[in-house]
Scaffold this active site. Sequence first.
Site, mmCIF file in Angstrom:
data_model
loop_
_atom_site.group_PDB
_atom_site.id
_atom_site.type_symbol
_atom_site.label_atom_id
_atom_site.label_comp_id
_atom_site.label_asym_id
_atom_site.label_seq_id
_atom_site.Cartn_x
_atom_site.Cartn_y
_atom_site.Cartn_z
ATOM 1 N N ARG B 16 0.822 -1.209 0.000
ATOM 2 C CA ARG B 16 0.000 0.000 0.000
ATOM 3 C C ARG B 16 0.861 1.266 0.000
ATOM 4 O O ARG B 16 0.673 2.164 -0.820
ATOM 5 C CB ARG B 16 -0.934 0.025 1.219
ATOM 6 C CG ARG B 16 -1.793 1.291 1.260
ATOM 7 C CD ARG B 16 -2.630 1.389 2.516
ATOM 8 N NE ARG B 16 -1.851 1.427 3.744
ATOM 9 C CZ ARG B 16 -1.176 2.496 4.193
ATOM 10 N NH1 ARG B 16 -1.169 3.604 3.490
ATOM 11 N NH2 ARG B 16 -0.496 2.434 5.321
ATOM 12 N N HIS B 216 3.493 2.548 14.836
ATOM 13 C CA HIS B 216 3.593 2.813 13.397
ATOM 14 C C HIS B 216 4.651 3.908 13.257
ATOM 15 O O HIS B 216 4.413 5.050 13.648
ATOM 16 C CB HIS B 216 2.218 3.276 12.879
ATOM 17 C CG HIS B 216 2.201 3.720 11.457
ATOM 18 N ND1 HIS B 216 1.781 2.901 10.426
ATOM 19 C CD2 HIS B 216 2.537 4.890 10.879
ATOM 20 C CE1 HIS B 216 1.862 3.565 9.275
ATOM 21 N NE2 HIS B 216 2.315 4.773 9.525
ATOM 22 N N HIS B 218 7.792 5.977 11.071
ATOM 23 C CA HIS B 218 8.413 6.335 9.790
ATOM 24 C C HIS B 218 9.875 6.680 10.015
ATOM 25 O O HIS B 218 10.210 7.377 10.977
ATOM 26 C CB HIS B 218 7.683 7.521 9.157
ATOM 27 C CG HIS B 218 6.400 7.125 8.503
ATOM 28 N ND1 HIS B 218 6.287 6.901 7.157
ATOM 29 C CD2 HIS B 218 5.185 6.868 9.030
ATOM 30 C CE1 HIS B 218 5.039 6.540 6.870
ATOM 31 N NE2 HIS B 218 4.353 6.508 7.991
ATOM 32 N N CYS B 249 8.564 9.954 0.028
ATOM 33 C CA CYS B 249 8.538 10.888 -1.090
ATOM 34 C C CYS B 249 8.728 10.177 -2.423
ATOM 35 O O CYS B 249 9.687 9.439 -2.616
ATOM 36 C CB CYS B 249 9.635 11.920 -0.910
ATOM 37 S SG CYS B 249 9.725 13.090 -2.247
ATOM 38 N N ASN B 260 7.641 3.706 6.008
ATOM 39 C CA ASN B 260 7.655 3.038 7.311
ATOM 40 C C ASN B 260 9.030 2.450 7.539
ATOM 41 O O ASN B 260 9.781 2.201 6.594
ATOM 42 C CB ASN B 260 6.651 1.879 7.313
ATOM 43 C CG ASN B 260 5.246 2.326 7.646
ATOM 44 O OD1 ASN B 260 4.304 1.701 7.219
ATOM 45 N ND2 ASN B 260 5.092 3.392 8.389
#
Lengths: 316, 316
Positions: B16, B216, B218, B249, B260
């Site tokens: 995703r 979660h 990044h 990006c 992630n």
Amino acid sequence: MSDYPSFVYLHEEGPREGIQIEPRQLTVAQKTGFIESLAETGLRQIDCVSFVNPKRVPSMADADEVARTLKRKPGVRYTGLWLNHQGLLRALSLPLDVVGSLRVTASELFSIRNTNRTIAQTLDEQQLWLETYREHGIELEWGYVMTAFGCSYQGHVPLEQVLTMVQHVVDLAAEFEQPLKGVYLCDTVGFATPRDIEERVGAVRERYPHLRIGLHLHDTRGTGMPNVYAALRMGVDEFDSSVAGLGGCPFASHKGAAGNVCTEDIVFMCHEMGIETGIDLEALIDCARSAEDLFGHPLPGKVMHAGSLARFRNAA
Amino acid sequence: MSDYPSFVYLHEEGPREGIQIEPRQLTVAQKTGFIESLAETGLRQIDCVSFVNPKRVPSMADADEVARTLKRKPGVRYTGLWLNHQGLLRALSLPLDVVGSLRVTASELFSIRNTNRTIAQTLDEQQLWLETYREHGIELEWGYVMTAFGCSYQGHVPLEQVLTMVQHVVDLAAEFEQPLKGVYLCDTVGFATPRDIEERVGAVRERYPHLRIGLHLHDTRGTGMPNVYAALRMGVDEFDSSVAGLGGCPFASHKGAAGNVCTEDIVFMCHEMGIETGIDLEALIDCARSAEDLFGHPLPGKVMHAGSLARFRNAA
């Protein structure tokens, strides 16, 4: 729960790591310009050149000229790397800061393949280094133990092998009546995980509580920054690092990059956690970005691409 | 000194995250092939599609077809992301695993700009989600708190704001008599450092000891992996992650990459530290490498380029 230091010292390895491995050849002026920019960021020690065979590392053929041309900023140490006594003598002939150090390898196979000497031969040669330091009035500072977390040839390196090498360094220093400041444990090939950091920093500290501990870490498999954090938790406050993550594999952009852990990423993490470094993060990010132009391809540093959080401080 | 879990659950977000942000458009067959390969590695949950406006995210226009075409492996949950009730209904119409979840944002500004709803409006809508779960016999599992570590619009997000959102989620679950399994704290924009992980995981756990905590994260500024390690030390055993570090990006190769935290880098670190994941690292590395071919440029994962340590185990 943790023992964070209030200040962390970073030894910048980027110019040497980058120049010795990047395919693009820089001019002397480009090299000195890059080093001089780094010196403006607040870094206190910058490794500039290595004294190696120019047939093996052609980009270091002009190491002497780089050292002689460099405009030095007071308060910054400009260092070079040598792996044998001839290299040390060459460093001493130049306007560089010769940091009194010993350099041993925990893995016999790596020692032979990297320096063409057995561990025993290396220990013999360290006596020449120590004699030379004494002749030149250079204080001994660090003992570097390479492959302290594993070796590409030997595989696992037992902790006892590392402690034996630390003891050799301690014994050598005592024999020459030189106080040893500390030991650097080097993850030369990027095997270490945070559990290894906990185990090996803990074991060295327990056996040698008077020694400072520094870490030389490569971010080969994504554990570089967690290893730094694990060490910070244990109060380790001295690291080798590399602006933009320079170093590692010279082929195909950043593929397989295995440079030292990235200086500005460490600075960012430290500052955000309330740990000082004396370094201007924004100026260092500018240097990292200039390194991409200099070497002509993307480099693996993170905060250099995303930017710091300074612009979000008063966002709302 | 630490409370490492013995097993870590990873929710794979790569398909995703990658498909919605990468400039290269894949065919349905490429998308399902990629997801099916990931399902062979031992991953138990794979986020496959998002139900968003195809005008804003054209690469998700075929999300329904991907979900319908996918060959499902028993024991693996194939999920999708929705941000509003229409998206949830669309997920329910497809052969996907609809995981009962609530989704709130700690930052008012981010809530408005990301979902076009205030926090109050979001909380109202969550009631629709809960009613729909009840109608379909779907158990509530997680409450996601986005921007739990900071926000690009608001800047600092106070801990109290995060705890208030957790309380809202807890209250909503209680109101609908649905037991809540746990909360996911989401570092949506990559601000968190290990100290923030310690502070916020600690605070939520202290106030809600019965709730599981997931993260979660990044890896926008190099703190992704240290954050994982900080959480592992605290016994956190559930993470979102992204194969090859996909996401971030879409412009200019891996510049500013902010996907992630990389799945196989976490798997590598866990396995080397004696923590199981149920995932075949070598198979996952193959998937990560295939993603570079699929999307046509280098991706930021580390161990995918360097390789695991398996080949060094019996090196000597």
